[in-house]
Design an enzyme around this catalytic site. Structure first.
Site, short mmCIF file in Angstrom:
data_model
loop_
_atom_site.label_atom_id
_atom_site.label_comp_id
_atom_site.label_asym_id
_atom_site.label_seq_id
_atom_site.Cartn_x
_atom_site.Cartn_y
_atom_site.Cartn_z
N ASP A 139 0.83 -1.20 0.00
CA ASP A 139 0.00 0.00 0.00
C ASP A 139 0.87 1.26 0.00
O ASP A 139 2.03 1.22 -0.43
CB ASP A 139 -0.95 -0.06 1.21
CG ASP A 139 -2.30 0.57 0.91
OD1 ASP A 139 -2.31 1.75 0.52
OD2 ASP A 139 -3.34 -0.09 1.07
N HIS A 204 -4.09 6.36 2.52
CA HIS A 204 -4.72 5.13 2.01
C HIS A 204 -4.27 3.89 2.79
O HIS A 204 -5.10 3.09 3.24
CB HIS A 204 -4.36 5.01 0.53
CG HIS A 204 -5.04 3.93 -0.23
ND1 HIS A 204 -4.60 2.62 -0.21
CD2 HIS A 204 -6.11 3.94 -1.05
CE1 HIS A 204 -5.37 1.89 -1.00
NE2 HIS A 204 -6.31 2.66 -1.51
N SER A 529 -10.79 -0.41 -2.75
CA SER A 529 -9.64 -0.38 -1.83
C SER A 529 -10.07 -0.62 -0.39
O SER A 529 -9.34 -1.21 0.39
CB SER A 529 -8.97 0.99 -1.87
OG SER A 529 -8.11 1.10 -2.95
#
Ligand SMILES: *[C@@H]1O[C@H](CO)[C@@H](O)[C@H](O)[C@H]1NC(C)=O
Ligand SMILES: *[C@@H]1O[C@H](CO)[C@@H](O)[C@H](O)[C@H]1NC(C)=O
Ligand SMILES: *[C@@H]1O[C@H](CO)[C@@H](O)[C@H](O)[C@H]1NC(C)=O
Ligand SMILES: *[C@@H]1O[C@H](CO)[C@@H](O)[C@H](O)[C@H]1NC(C)=O
Ligand SMILES: *[C@@H]1O[C@H](CO)[C@@H](O)[C@H](O)[C@H]1NC(C)=O
Ligand SMILES: *[C@@H]1O[C@H](CO)[C@@H](O)[C@H](O)[C@H]1NC(C)=O
Ligand SMILES: *[C@@H]1O[C@H](CO)[C@@H](O)[C@H](O)[C@H]1NC(C)=O
Ligand SMILES: *[C@@H]1O[C@H](CO)[C@@H](O)[C@H](O)[C@H]1NC(C)=O
Length: 742
Positions: A139, A204, A529
């Site tokens: 990630d 994220h 995601s």
């Protein structure tokens, strides 16, 4: 970065302008040379890589300079800068499976866990086993300072852990919760990366990690919106972060380095919320990485992509991957705009601002146009550069068209933005200024009020949450069927991915916009995601009960116990596969559809992959004789938990045979009966219709024959359901027939 659909659009624009410059036919370009399984013998893999390069390039110095990285921990291969004729030469060398260009892939609480039936107080956990499970995430990095990653309740780091914690830049270290962190920026060319480290300057990776395994944090919210206890699905599980995404995206070579290390470090599961256009499995970094992970007993969960609602957009489609679609939960974020008349319009957006005044002057893009502006944009849509600062300053502006105008309104000193969308939406974006997004009909009414009123006024309230009926497939979630013609249904499963509250990075702003001043410990974002780590957590939960289960068995347990999605639209199965994950049920599935490595090899043979290449991938470098793999029979050639048929355009006859074997993981002695639910146009017959097990782990086989016919002009989708039922379990396999119309 790319966690929201909007930011993705902006990024594509950016990438396209960047890519127009500087491509030269004689420039060396980065390629991945994939060489399958590691050699059994203690040969120096790096010498092998260098010799291959030397043979192709012919010059010792250039060969040394061209290599970027050798993969040698979990699989064999390297990244290098090559010219086209060198690519050709290396492709022809023995031991090389594929040579493919290095491309950039994209990144594609906590109420969602209550919604999934795993309440805060849930007692049925195996905490001791759970805390020994390590999940690796590929990630954008992680911000270990987030309260969700406190290690106050974590015991010592599991003894099996072999990974590292790399510090530097803004990253000061790991703890007993986040036990590993590394970064891969092999080309080192990312313009935004001055001080590379595993720290998360995007948010994220912090968000996905905490959705998966964050601890309980009370009073979590985004500016008091969605207030409650935030937590991951498996709060005792350990996190290992492999940072492979940078401001430009996530490159194949960095992704492969992440897999190479994660597998060798001893992770139990891998979660990858990243994707790109489907490619041949052995020219696809995520498919390659996940294949070698699977060989070591590690399941990889991947996001299905954010290109819905269009069909055939699903990504990460290799059958050894758990492909996860995004669903909506029963909570919607609504932001109300009130006009001077008192009339209220509910829009979908996340507005963290409370109005400071009762009412603000209101105008529209059409009325606030800068008549002397030199751009070709559309003022009604508030395009950048079309509006007059004087006419916008201090006002709420109504804009036709689409998302993103809040940026323009902020730039011009506006007080807010009411945006009218082209279509109804389900996704709530956080606005930079007070803002909301209304449906087209309401947009017309608001514009009429503006045009017909001397001093139009409006106010935009802070966001409130509402209860809606769920689950449903999120509009942006990529749909099947997979574009590589496989009779394997993808996505496999759905998990919450719409408006998810989870931990965020202090190093990022909540909208990702540098002009935004808001930093928060928790943020609400959407995407497949966000769905992927929910499914990875469910897989970790199943693994905590069954540590010895294969990746395919865990995946089967999740799929056959999923809650079928409500058929709101015709594409329920194309959008959600087996349906919404149900982790509690998945821990006790009754039967599993297991898949061995040799079955996958048989499947690859059936798919027409070169036997020499298959031999290298499988290891041992022996030539595989595909005819030896008897298991790859029937329509799909794999013991998959769903049954899928893709017909050719203009064909009308449906005839498919599926061979399946189930393993008893419920009670020793048990009897399962087949129950089929199908429309009249489809005949589904099961042979035999009863399975009598005498012991645990016993395997029994059966056959499913699907027959029917489609009219020329008939719908292109037919779905049916096969359930194996005993006194306690219902083992569901969805059957989907798909025919493209043209
Ligand atoms: C992160 O690192 C950069 C460069 O080293 C520095 O300018 C910045 O202040 C750091 N940010 C935080 C929040 O520590
Ligand atoms: C209108 O556009 C012109 C040309 O781009 C620009 O110079 C001017 O400042 C703008 N006027 C206002 C009031 O924003
Ligand atoms: C400007 O945008 C509006 C809203 O999307 C649209 O209806 C209109 O046709 C556009 N005008 C032009 C000139 O493109
Ligand atoms: C409002 O006025 C603008 C500018 O004159 C015009 O383009 C638009 O069509 C009008 N809309 C309505 C709903 O009256
Ligand atoms: C929404 O309503 C359902 C059914 O009435 C209820 O079970 C659920 O807890 C509610 N959700 C929220 C967020 O209040
Ligand atoms: C497989 O690939 C190798 C090397 O590229 C080639 O020599 C061989 O002929 C191929 N085999 C088949 C069955 O196509
Ligand atoms: C399918 O049938 C239609 C109508 O007969 C024809 O126009 C079309 O070309 C056919 N498509 C294919 C792919 O054969
Ligand atoms: C499909 O074709 C049949 C036979 O030609 C016709 O009766 C029927 O109305 C058609 N259905 C649709 C939806 O066009």
């Amino acid at each position: 970065m790319f966690q929201t659909v909007l930011q993705l659009l902006l990024l594509i624009l950016l990438l396209e302008t960047t890519m127009m410059h500087g491509s030269n036919a004689h420039e060396r370009k980065a390629y991945i040379v994939y060489m399958g399984e590691l050699p059994a013998a203690e040969t120096s893999v790096m010498d092998v890589h260098h010799n291959l390069l030397l043979t192709a390039i012919g010059d010792e110095k250039v060969a040394r300079e061209s290599i970027i990285h050798s993969y040698r921990k979990s699989f064999n291969g390297f990244a290098a800068r090559l010219l086209p004729h060198e690519v050709k030469r290396i492709s022809d060398e023995e031991g090389v499976v594929s040579v493919f260009p290095n491309t950039l892939l994209k990144l594609h609480t906590t109420r969602s866990w209550d919604f999934l039936g795993m309440p805060n107080t849930f007692k049925g956990r195996n905490f001791a086993v759970e805390s020994n499970i390590i999940v690796g995430l590929l990630d954008t990095g992680i911000w270990v300072g987030a309260p969700s990653f406190s290690d106050k309740d974590s015991g010592p780091v599991p003894a099996k852990w072999k990974g590292k914690c790399v510090t530097g830049g803004n990253f000061t270290g790991c703890n007993r919760k986040v036990i590993g962190a590394r970064y891969f920026n092999l080309e080192g060319q990312d313009p935004g990366t001055k001080n590379p480290s595993p720290s998360d300057d995007d948010g994220h990776g912090t968000h996905t990690s905490s959705t998966l395994a964050g601890i309980h944090v009370e009073g979590a919210s985004l500016y008091d919106i969605a207030k409650g206890t935030a937590r991951g699905g498996v709060p005792s599980v350990r996190i290992a972060m492999y940072k492979v995404c940078w401001t430009m995206g996530c490159s194949d070579m960095d992704l492969l380095a992440g897999f190479d290390n994660a597998i060798a470090d001893g992770v139990d599961l891998i979660s990858v919320s990243i994707g790109g256009q489907p490619r041949n499995f052995f020219e696809d970094s995520i498919a390659i990485g996940a294949f070698h992970a699977m060989k070591k007993g590690i399941l990889t969960s991947c996001s299905a992509g954010n290109d819905g609602p269009y069909t055939s957009t699903v990504q990460n489609i290799a059958p050894w991957i758990l492909t996860v679609a995004a669903s909506g939960i029963d909570r919607q974020f609504m932001t109300v705009a009130t006009l001077g008349t008192g009339k209220k319009f509910s829009g979908i957006a996340i507005n963290t601002f409370s109005p400071k005044r009762k009412m603000y002057p209101l105008t529209s893009g059409a009325l606030a146009a800068n008549t002397s502006a030199e751009t070709y944009g559309n003022a009604s849509a508030c395009d950048y550069g079309t509006l007059s600062k004087d006419k916008v300053n201090g006002k709420i502006v109504f804009c036709m068209g689409n998302y993103g105008q809040d940026y323009t309104i902020q730039d011009l000193g506006g007080a807010g933005a009411i945006m009218a969308l082209d279509e109804r939406t389900d996704i709530a974006f956080t606005t930079l200024v007070p803002g909301t997004c209304v449906i087209p009909g309401d947009g017309k009414r608001i514009e009429h009020y503006i045009n017909s009123t001397r001093n139009p006024l409006a106010a935009i309230e802070k966001t409130k949450t509402y209860n809606i009926s769920a689950p449903f497939v999120a509009s942006f979630s990529s749909r099947g069927p997979p574009s590589i013609p496989l009779n394997i249904l993808k996505p496999d499963i759905a998990a919450p991915g719409l408006d998810i509250l989870a931990a965020f990075s202090k190093l990022a702003t909540i909208t990702g916009d540098p002009g935004d001043k808001r930093h928060a410990l928790f943020n609400i974002i959407s995407g497949t995601s966000m769905a992927c780590p929910h499914a990875a957590a469910a897989a970790a939960y199943v693994k905590s009960f069954h540590p010895d289960w294969s990746p395919a068995a865990i995946k089967s347990a999740l799929m056959t116990t999923a809650t079928p999605m409500k058929i709101k639209d015709v594409d329920a199965e194309l959008g959600s596969g087996s349906g919404q994950i149900n982790p509690i049920k998945a821990a006790h599935p009754g039967l599993v559809y297991d898949i061995s490595i040799s079955s996958y090899i048989g499947f690859l043979c059936k798919q027409g992959y070169n036997s020499t290449a298959i031999g290298i991938i499988a290891g041992g470098h022996k030539k595989y004789d595909c005819s030896k793999f008897q298991s790859a029979t029937g329509t799909d050639g794999l013991n998959y938990p769903t049954l899928h048929i893709q017909l050719k355009t203009n064909t009308s006859r449906i005839l498919a045979t599926f061979h399946r074997t189930v393993t008893n993981v419920g009670y020793g002695k048990s009897v399962y009966k087949a129950k089929v639910t199908s429309p009249r146009s489809l005949s589904v017959r099961v042979f035999p219709e009863t399975l009598k097990f005498n012991s645990l782990h016993q395997k029994l086989s059966f056959k499913v024959v699907v027959k029917g016919s489609l009219e020329r002009n008939e719908t292109e989708l037919i779905s049916a359901l096969l359930e194996w039922k005993d006194i306690k379990h219902s083992v569901k396999s969805h059957i989907l027939v798909y025919r493209p119309l043209e």
